[in-house]
Design a protein around this motif. Sequence first.
Motif, PDB file in Angstrom:
ATOM      1  N   ALA A  11       0.838  -1.208   0.000  1.00 62.43           N
ATOM      2  CA  ALA A  11       0.000   0.000   0.000  1.00 62.43           C
ATOM      3  C   ALA A  11       0.868   1.252   0.000  1.00 62.43           C
ATOM      4  N   GLY A  12       1.909   1.251  -0.871  1.00 55.44           N
ATOM      5  CA  GLY A  12       2.681   2.473  -1.097  1.00 55.44           C
ATOM      6  C   GLY A  12       1.914   3.339  -2.087  1.00 55.44           C
ATOM      7  N   PRO A  13       2.473   4.508  -2.458  1.00 61.64           N
ATOM      8  CA  PRO A  13       1.768   5.401  -3.382  1.00 61.64           C
ATOM      9  C   PRO A  13       1.372   4.718  -4.688  1.00 61.64           C
ATOM     10  N   TYR A  32      -2.816  -5.860  -0.015  1.00 61.53           N
ATOM     11  CA  TYR A  32      -2.187  -6.499   1.148  1.00 61.53           C
ATOM     12  C   TYR A  32      -0.920  -5.739   1.501  1.00 61.53           C
ATOM     13  N   GLU A  33      -0.878  -5.209   2.711  1.00 59.26           N
ATOM     14  CA  GLU A  33       0.253  -4.385   3.152  1.00 59.26           C
ATOM     15  C   GLU A  33       0.882  -5.002   4.406  1.00 59.26           C
ATOM     16  N   LYS A  34       2.190  -5.166   4.321  1.00 58.05           N
ATOM     17  CA  LYS A  34       2.951  -5.797   5.401  1.00 58.05           C
ATOM     18  C   LYS A  34       2.939  -4.981   6.703  1.00 58.05           C
ATOM     19  N   LYS A  35       3.025  -3.649   6.553  1.00 61.41           N
ATOM     20  CA  LYS A  35       3.096  -2.795   7.754  1.00 61.41           C
ATOM     21  C   LYS A  35       1.693  -2.532   8.313  1.00 61.41           C
ATOM     22  N   GLY A  55       9.606   9.608   4.207  1.00 62.94           N
ATOM     23  CA  GLY A  55      10.392   9.905   3.000  1.00 62.94           C
ATOM     24  C   GLY A  55      10.015  11.214   2.343  1.00 62.94           C
ATOM     25  N   PRO A  56       9.131  11.170   1.320  1.00 66.02           N
ATOM     26  CA  PRO A  56       8.877  12.372   0.512  1.00 66.02           C
ATOM     27  C   PRO A  56       8.428  13.592   1.311  1.00 66.02           C
ATOM     28  N   THR A  57       9.041  14.728   0.984  1.00 62.75           N
ATOM     29  CA  THR A  57       8.658  16.016   1.598  1.00 62.75           C
ATOM     30  C   THR A  57       8.401  17.078   0.530  1.00 62.75           C
ATOM     31  N   CYS A 245       1.412  -9.789   5.350  1.00 62.79           N
ATOM     32  CA  CYS A 245       2.612  -9.893   4.516  1.00 62.79           C
ATOM     33  C   CYS A 245       2.466 -11.001   3.472  1.00 62.79           C
ATOM     34  N   VAL A 246       2.706 -10.646   2.216  1.00 56.93           N
ATOM     35  CA  VAL A 246       2.711 -11.644   1.149  1.00 56.93           C
ATOM     36  C   VAL A 246       4.063 -12.353   1.166  1.00 56.93           C
ATOM     37  N   LYS A 247       4.006 -13.687   1.147  1.00 54.54           N
ATOM     38  CA  LYS A 247       5.266 -14.442   1.220  1.00 54.54           C
ATOM     39  C   LYS A 247       5.737 -14.865  -0.171  1.00 54.54           C
ATOM     40  N   ASP A 284      12.307 -12.025  -3.025  1.00 55.46           N
ATOM     41  CA  ASP A 284      11.568 -12.611  -1.898  1.00 55.46           C
ATOM     42  C   ASP A 284      10.335 -13.396  -2.333  1.00 55.46           C
ATOM     43  N   LEU A 285       9.657 -12.913  -3.376  1.00 58.02           N
ATOM     44  CA  LEU A 285       8.310 -13.441  -3.657  1.00 58.02           C
ATOM     45  C   LEU A 285       8.270 -14.478  -4.779  1.00 58.02           C
ATOM     46  N   VAL A 286       9.370 -14.585  -5.549  1.00 61.00           N
ATOM     47  CA  VAL A 286       9.354 -15.528  -6.671  1.00 61.00           C
ATOM     48  C   VAL A 286      10.597 -16.414  -6.630  1.00 61.00           C
ATOM     49  N   SER A 307      21.413   5.584  -1.316  1.00 61.60           N
ATOM     50  CA  SER A 307      20.533   5.429  -0.160  1.00 61.60           C
ATOM     51  C   SER A 307      20.506   6.760   0.596  1.00 61.60           C
ATOM     52  N   THR A 308      19.919   6.741   1.785  1.00 64.81           N
ATOM     53  CA  THR A 308      19.925   7.948   2.624  1.00 64.81           C
ATOM     54  C   THR A 308      20.104   7.543   4.083  1.00 64.81           C
ATOM     55  N   PHE A 309      20.783   8.409   4.827  1.00 66.70           N
ATOM     56  CA  PHE A 309      20.847   8.286   6.284  1.00 66.70           C
ATOM     57  C   PHE A 309      19.886   9.328   6.817  1.00 66.70           C
ATOM     58  N   VAL A 465       3.751  -1.559 -10.307  1.00 63.61           N
ATOM     59  CA  VAL A 465       3.586  -0.128 -10.035  1.00 63.61           C
ATOM     60  C   VAL A 465       4.661   0.258  -9.022  1.00 63.61           C
ATOM     61  N   GLY A 466       4.930   1.576  -8.914  1.00 67.37           N
ATOM     62  CA  GLY A 466       5.951   2.020  -7.954  1.00 67.37           C
ATOM     63  C   GLY A 466       7.202   2.488  -8.672  1.00 67.37           C
ATOM     64  N   GLY A 467       8.199   2.853  -7.879  1.00 61.95           N
ATOM     65  CA  GLY A 467       9.419   3.448  -8.426  1.00 61.95           C
ATOM     66  C   GLY A 467      10.255   2.526  -9.289  1.00 61.95           C
TER      67      GLY A 467
HETATM   68  C1  LIG Z   1      13.969   9.435   2.145  1.00 60.78           C
HETATM   69  C2  LIG Z   1      13.148   9.593   0.884  1.00 60.78           C
HETATM   70  C3  LIG Z   1      12.803  10.866   0.448  1.00 60.78           C
HETATM   71  C4  LIG Z   1      12.017  11.000  -0.705  1.00 60.78           C
HETATM   72  N1  LIG Z   1      11.647  12.256  -1.077  1.00 60.78           N
HETATM   73  C5  LIG Z   1      10.784  12.411  -2.106  1.00 60.78           C
HETATM   74  C6  LIG Z   1      10.215  13.688  -2.366  1.00 60.78           C
HETATM   75  O1  LIG Z   1      10.493  14.665  -1.646  1.00 60.78           O
HETATM   76  N2  LIG Z   1       9.328  13.799  -3.396  1.00 60.78           N
HETATM   77  C7  LIG Z   1       8.986  12.718  -4.176  1.00 60.78           C
HETATM   78  O2  LIG Z   1       8.170  12.880  -5.098  1.00 60.78           O
HETATM   79  N3  LIG Z   1       9.521  11.481  -3.948  1.00 60.78           N
HETATM   80  C8  LIG Z   1      10.387  11.299  -2.929  1.00 60.78           C
HETATM   81  N4  LIG Z   1      10.875  10.041  -2.632  1.00 60.78           N
HETATM   82  C9  LIG Z   1      10.696   8.927  -3.589  1.00 60.78           C
HETATM   83  C10 LIG Z   1       9.336   8.200  -3.666  1.00 60.78           C
HETATM   84  O3  LIG Z   1       8.329   9.116  -3.917  1.00 60.78           O
HETATM   85  C11 LIG Z   1       8.936   7.400  -2.447  1.00 60.78           C
HETATM   86  O4  LIG Z   1       9.953   6.553  -2.073  1.00 60.78           O
HETATM   87  C12 LIG Z   1       7.659   6.573  -2.637  1.00 60.78           C
HETATM   88  O5  LIG Z   1       7.052   6.388  -1.388  1.00 60.78           O
HETATM   89  C13 LIG Z   1       7.886   5.197  -3.247  1.00 60.78           C
HETATM   90  O6  LIG Z   1       6.625   4.650  -3.531  1.00 60.78           O
HETATM   91  P1  LIG Z   1       6.397   3.168  -4.057  1.00 60.78           P
HETATM   92  O7  LIG Z   1       4.936   3.050  -4.350  1.00 60.78           O
HETATM   93  O8  LIG Z   1       7.335   2.846  -5.153  1.00 60.78           O
HETATM   94  O9  LIG Z   1       6.845   2.174  -2.893  1.00 60.78           O
HETATM   95  P2  LIG Z   1       6.841   2.139  -1.323  1.00 60.78           P
HETATM   96  O10 LIG Z   1       6.509   3.459  -0.735  1.00 60.78           O
HETATM   97  O11 LIG Z   1       8.116   1.525  -0.909  1.00 60.78           O
HETATM   98  O12 LIG Z   1       5.647   1.110  -0.996  1.00 60.78           O
HETATM   99  C14 LIG Z   1       5.771  -0.280  -1.120  1.00 60.78           C
HETATM  100  C15 LIG Z   1       4.908  -0.937  -0.066  1.00 60.78           C
HETATM  101  O13 LIG Z   1       4.945  -2.360  -0.233  1.00 60.78           O
HETATM  102  C16 LIG Z   1       4.946  -2.958   1.071  1.00 60.78           C
HETATM  103  N5  LIG Z   1       5.470  -4.322   0.968  1.00 60.78           N
HETATM  104  C17 LIG Z   1       6.738  -4.704   0.667  1.00 60.78           C
HETATM  105  N6  LIG Z   1       6.833  -6.057   0.647  1.00 60.78           N
HETATM  106  C18 LIG Z   1       5.604  -6.527   0.949  1.00 60.78           C
HETATM  107  C19 LIG Z   1       5.073  -7.837   1.101  1.00 60.78           C
HETATM  108  N7  LIG Z   1       5.834  -8.910   0.917  1.00 60.78           N
HETATM  109  N8  LIG Z   1       3.758  -7.984   1.425  1.00 60.78           N
HETATM  110  C20 LIG Z   1       2.965  -6.888   1.607  1.00 60.78           C
HETATM  111  N9  LIG Z   1       3.430  -5.620   1.489  1.00 60.78           N
HETATM  112  C21 LIG Z   1       4.726  -5.445   1.160  1.00 60.78           C
HETATM  113  C22 LIG Z   1       5.841  -2.035   1.870  1.00 60.78           C
HETATM  114  O14 LIG Z   1       5.652  -2.213   3.259  1.00 60.78           O
HETATM  115  C23 LIG Z   1       5.385  -0.650   1.357  1.00 60.78           C
HETATM  116  O15 LIG Z   1       4.314  -0.166   2.115  1.00 60.78           O
HETATM  117  C24 LIG Z   1      11.626   9.864  -1.466  1.00 60.78           C
HETATM  118  C25 LIG Z   1      11.981   8.591  -1.020  1.00 60.78           C
HETATM  119  C26 LIG Z   1      12.709   8.460   0.158  1.00 60.78           C
HETATM  120  C27 LIG Z   1      13.010   7.076   0.643  1.00 60.78           C
END
Ligand SMILES: Cc1cc2nc3c(=O)[nH]c(=O)nc-3n(C[C@H](O)[C@H](O)[C@H](O)COP(=O)(O)OP(=O)(O)OC[C@H]3O[C@@H](n4cnc5c(N)ncnc54)[C@H](O)[C@@H]3O)c2cc1C
Length: 499
Positions: A11-13, A32-35, A55-57, A245-247, A284-286, A307-309, A465-467
């Motif tokens: 359930a990320g963006p 299905y969201e792990k967190k 993360g995103p700001t 969590c999806v395994k 992990d999943l396949v 990465s980021t600290f 979907v996703g990054g």
């Molecule tokens: C520190 C940081 C700063 C950022 N700043 C910006 C910004 O300012 N502006 C911007 O536009 N973008 C920014 N980004 C980039 C990007 O927008 C975000 O990282 C975005 O949240 C990524 O979305 P996503 O949908 O790809 O994945 P994610 O947000 O990673 O979502 C994936 C989801 O899948 C879930 N998941 C994983 N494995 C499983 C499983 N096995 N079963 C069930 N659920 C599972 C995870 O728990 C998570 O909730 C930033 C990223 C970071 C990390």
Amino acid sequence: MLGKKVIIVGAGPGGLSSGMILAQKGFDVHIYEKKDIVGGRNGFIQAGEYKFDIGPTFFLMKDVLERIFKLCQRNLNDYVEIVELDPMYRLVFNDKTFIPTANKDKMIQEIERVFPGSSKGYEKYIEREKKKYDRLIPCLEVPYGKVTDYLSTRLLKALPFLDAHLSLFDVLGKYFSDDVLKICFTFQAKYIGMSPWEAPGLFSILSFIEHGGGVFHIHGGLNELSKALAKVVNECNGKIHLSKCVKKLIIENSICKGVIFEDGTEDRADYVIINADFAQAMKDLVEPQKRKKYTNKKLENMKYSCSTFMLYLGLDKKFEDLNHHNIFFANDYKHNVSEIVSNSIIPEDPSFYVHNPSLIDDSLAPEGKSSVYVLVPIGNTSGGIDWTANKEAFKEKLLDLLESKAGIKDIRNHIEEIRIITPDDWQNKMDIYRGATFNLGHNMGQLLYFRPHNEFEEFKNCYLVGGGTHPGSGLPTIYESGRISSEIILKKEGIDLYS
Ligand SMILES: Cc1cc2nc3c(=O)[nH]c(=O)nc-3n(C[C@H](O)[C@H](O)[C@H](O)COP(=O)(O)OP(=O)(O)OC[C@H]3O[C@@H](n4cnc5c(N)ncnc54)[C@H](O)[C@@H]3O)c2cc1C
């Protein structure tokens, strides 16, 4: 109800944007969201009375999400309060401070104040980069499932503006001669975890997105965006199952049929969408023997972002001298970027970003106090830095830098809450391959057709979907990945997304 079921892993963006579109169109959507919260990297941390975006700001290209809400017959403004930031941010160098704004007249004055004689280059930048943006954006709005998609009229028209033969830094050389000013228009490469000296020239649209469209804050933090998307999923009868969590994916004869959970139970659906971090999900999943293209070897050899600290600080006072967004550059920024991309060096003099939203948003910290977020771009875990051994010392270095460069005097005596995320934590606690927070690298060999496809090429009935898929990392592009993948699914069912 259409009678077709979709499972979304995460359930990320990306998962939420595809979930809301498909639920609104009548699919039986199960996310299905792990967190235990939605949002993934766009979630929040609650530390005592302080709340932080994980993360995103920077909320950019708000029209992209507005359009997706409109497709779902909704108005984004009914769900979140959007605030435009003027100035956009404060850029602090060794010997100068530059405060860009999206207001063109004020920006010309600001350039002349800090870089006398350079504003003509800015006008040229705005003029050409707008053309580039207008040609390039439509190319990112469609999927790249076939290599012949490169021959679309859309992409051919954009070709003269792609600057594919130049690095991002070189492109800025067309407008400015001062290297520091070039950095002010190229540091945005860090949003995709890359170096301005290595990122393809087409990414000059990143700074144009800010200068042409503005930078926005969401009241309560950008995590409220994910909550808003989740609300629409629920309103459209989609189901979000938290702490689930999806395994494994169920793959039969290269067709994805559903998912197996950690407790051994399973769920099957007509379509499966993967939002979990691409490379980590593959591993992990396949099972390896079921992957023909994205083998473990291929995943290991692909390029990944930095990465980021992270340091999240609950501080017992307000900081009026800091802006909302502040970037403090290393004295030798090019050297610092080379340390970051090496993945194996902890910088002596790191560049860092400070988010000080309590300046304009009283919902994140108690009255008179501040939620301060510090982000340091740093190598991903492939370089083998031992963060268990180095975490404390690096935190102390950052606190010193916050005193000496950001002007937060006597910082240690103001800390009420502190949370840290290291590259190892991104990998081990947030399930991000190599802790590469901005996902797969955005080099030409991993873009468009060469990025994992929205309609996943490995398995039938499986979508990404996703990054980690097209168009790439960053909230607007991730929302778009949700729209693009949903549109492909809708087409298969003979449904028009726009009707
Ligand atoms: C520190 C940081 C700063 C950022 N700043 C910006 C910004 O300012 N502006 C911007 O536009 N973008 C920014 N980004 C980039 C990007 O927008 C975000 O990282 C975005 O949240 C990524 O979305 P996503 O949908 O790809 O994945 P994610 O947000 O990673 O979502 C994936 C989801 O899948 C879930 N998941 C994983 N494995 C499983 C499983 N096995 N079963 C069930 N659920 C599972 C995870 O728990 C998570 O909730 C930033 C990223 C970071 C990390």
